[in-house]
Design a protein around this motif. Structure first.
Motif, PDB file in Angstrom:
ATOM      1  N   TRP A 200      39.216 -58.084   2.284  1.00 17.46           N
ATOM      2  CA  TRP A 200      40.150 -58.307   1.184  1.00 17.46           C
ATOM      3  C   TRP A 200      40.866 -59.628   1.412  1.00 17.46           C
ATOM      4  CZ3 TRP A 200      40.403 -53.811   4.250  1.00 17.46           C
ATOM      5  CH2 TRP A 200      41.236 -53.914   5.382  1.00 17.46           C
TER       6      TRP A 200
ATOM      7  N   ASP B 235      45.729 -57.011  -4.647  1.00 10.04           N
ATOM      8  CA  ASP B 235      44.814 -56.457  -5.651  1.00 10.04           C
ATOM      9  C   ASP B 235      43.429 -56.232  -5.070  1.00 10.04           C
ATOM     10  OD1 ASP B 235      46.820 -56.471  -7.532  1.00 10.04           O
ATOM     11  OD2 ASP B 235      46.227 -58.387  -8.420  1.00 10.04           O
ATOM     12  N   ASP B 236      42.986 -57.176  -4.259  1.00 10.52           N
ATOM     13  CA  ASP B 236      41.669 -57.074  -3.634  1.00 10.52           C
ATOM     14  C   ASP B 236      41.644 -55.906  -2.635  1.00 10.52           C
ATOM     15  OD1 ASP B 236      39.068 -58.022  -3.506  1.00 10.52           O
ATOM     16  OD2 ASP B 236      39.480 -59.290  -1.762  1.00 10.52           O
TER      17      ASP B 236
ATOM     18  N   GLN C 154      53.402 -52.788  -4.367  1.00 13.07           N
ATOM     19  CA  GLN C 154      53.377 -54.203  -3.979  1.00 13.07           C
ATOM     20  C   GLN C 154      54.737 -54.722  -3.542  1.00 13.07           C
ATOM     21  OE1 GLN C 154      51.439 -56.610  -6.947  1.00 13.07           O
ATOM     22  NE2 GLN C 154      50.965 -58.252  -5.511  1.00 13.07           N
TER      23      GLN C 154
ATOM     24  N   ALA D 239      49.838 -48.102  -7.088  1.00 16.22           N
ATOM     25  CA  ALA D 239      48.560 -48.790  -7.289  1.00 16.22           C
ATOM     26  C   ALA D 239      47.405 -47.910  -6.850  1.00 16.22           C
ATOM     27  CB  ALA D 239      48.547 -50.106  -6.512  1.00 16.22           C
TER      28      ALA D 239
ATOM     29  N   ILE E  93      43.541 -53.160  -2.758  1.00 11.95           N
ATOM     30  CA  ILE E  93      43.540 -51.907  -3.519  1.00 11.95           C
ATOM     31  C   ILE E  93      42.157 -51.646  -4.108  1.00 11.95           C
ATOM     32  CG2 ILE E  93      44.476 -50.732  -5.553  1.00 11.95           C
ATOM     33  CD1 ILE E  93      46.394 -50.820  -3.170  1.00 11.95           C
ATOM     34  N   ARG E  94      41.501 -52.690  -4.568  1.00  8.95           N
ATOM     35  CA  ARG E  94      40.150 -52.536  -5.128  1.00  8.95           C
ATOM     36  C   ARG E  94      39.191 -52.012  -4.063  1.00  8.95           C
ATOM     37  NH1 ARG E  94      39.550 -57.425  -6.383  1.00  8.95           N
ATOM     38  NH2 ARG E  94      40.765 -57.227  -8.292  1.00  8.95           N
TER      39      ARG E  94
END
Length: 276
Positions: free
Chosen positions: A190, A194-195, A247, A231, A197-198
């Protein structure tokens, strides 16, 4: 007086990848630690003793089976010290509380004695989570807990931890697994929140489905976290504590307030995740 922290352990992902002939399960887990946790105070004394204080002190055993006293015996059968455990984490909650306390005891007592920590096979006799708790840093934990690998730097993370105050026996959760040979995690990678969590959303906690069968309240907990703006929400370890990731500290604090207001009987805490 030596003071040592015992931070809560979170399994952000926990894949059960097999089972050895001796019954031990093989795991592949992403483990992080919260700022929140228990604390130990250790002082020289003519004999070995353990006292327990704090909001979660009730029900903590203080006999020889307590992991803290077993850790002391592992360092030296003749060790003497006065140990006080300030207990803030709920019992048997999927947060590694007993293992974190044992690891903190090993660190603190080794400082008191001026000796080295025990080797990995000895530490594993205290429990599969104790080696990773000794590090108290983000790790990929594999095997039965003895294979530890560093992770890429984590983005800043905050969490809300919620326990609906139901007991979920670990043995029953493992026995309820549909399969004990499941795919391992994909390689951790990551570049930001966001990355992260993805990537994390593509992983699993294989113990969550059987735990949900035993304790439907876990589903209500996960829904409350998701409704709060998390998230990602997931169960930690074998449950029943669940976490939501956020976050910012403000987002986590607001979510914790809202959940606590609607579920006053639940244990709800917001905390920062240690990223290094």
């Amino acid at each position: 007086m030596i003071r040592v922290s015992a931070p809560a352990k979170l399994n952000l992902a926990l894949h059960v990848t097999g089972q050895r002939a001796d019954g031990y399960h093989l795991l592949d887990s992403l483990v992080v630690f919260a700022v929140l946790g228990d604390g130990l105070s250790i002082a020289p004394a003519p004999k070995l003793s353990l006292a327990v204080t704090g909001p979660m002190a009730d029900g903590v055993p203080t006999g020889p089976d307590n992991l803290i006293l077993r850790a002391a015996a592992l360092l030296s059968p003749d060790l003497t010290a006065a140990i006080t455990l300030d207990k803030h984490l709920p019992h048997a909650a999927g947060l590694g509380g007993g293992s974190a306390d044992a690891a903190a005891a090993l660190r603190g007592l080794a400082r008191l004695l001026g000796c080295a920590l025990p080797d990995m096979p000895s530490v594993l006799t205290l429990g599969a989570d104790v080696p990773v708790c000794l590090s108290s840093s983000p790790q990929r934990m594999q095997g039965i807990g003895e294979v530890l690998s560093p992770l890429p730097p984590l983005p800043p993370l905050w969490a809300v931890l919620v326990n609906p105050r139901v007991a979920v026996p670990t043995g029953a959760v493992f026995n309820g697994l549909a399969s004990k040979r499941n795919p391992a995690m994909t390689a951790p990678h990551w570049t930001g929140f966001d990355d992260f969590i993805r990537w994390l959303s593509e992983q699993r906690n294989d113990l969550e489905p059987p735990a949900l069968t035993l304790a439907p309240e876990i589903g209500q907990t996960l829904a409350a976290l998701q409704d709060s703006g998390a998230a990602l929400s997931r169960m930690s370890g074998s449950g029943a504590t669940c976490f939501g990731l956020y976050q910012s500290a403000a987002q986590a604090a607001d979510a914790a307030r809202r959940i606590a207001d609607t579920q006053p009987g639940w244990w709800v805490q917001d905390t920062e995740i240690q990223t290094g």
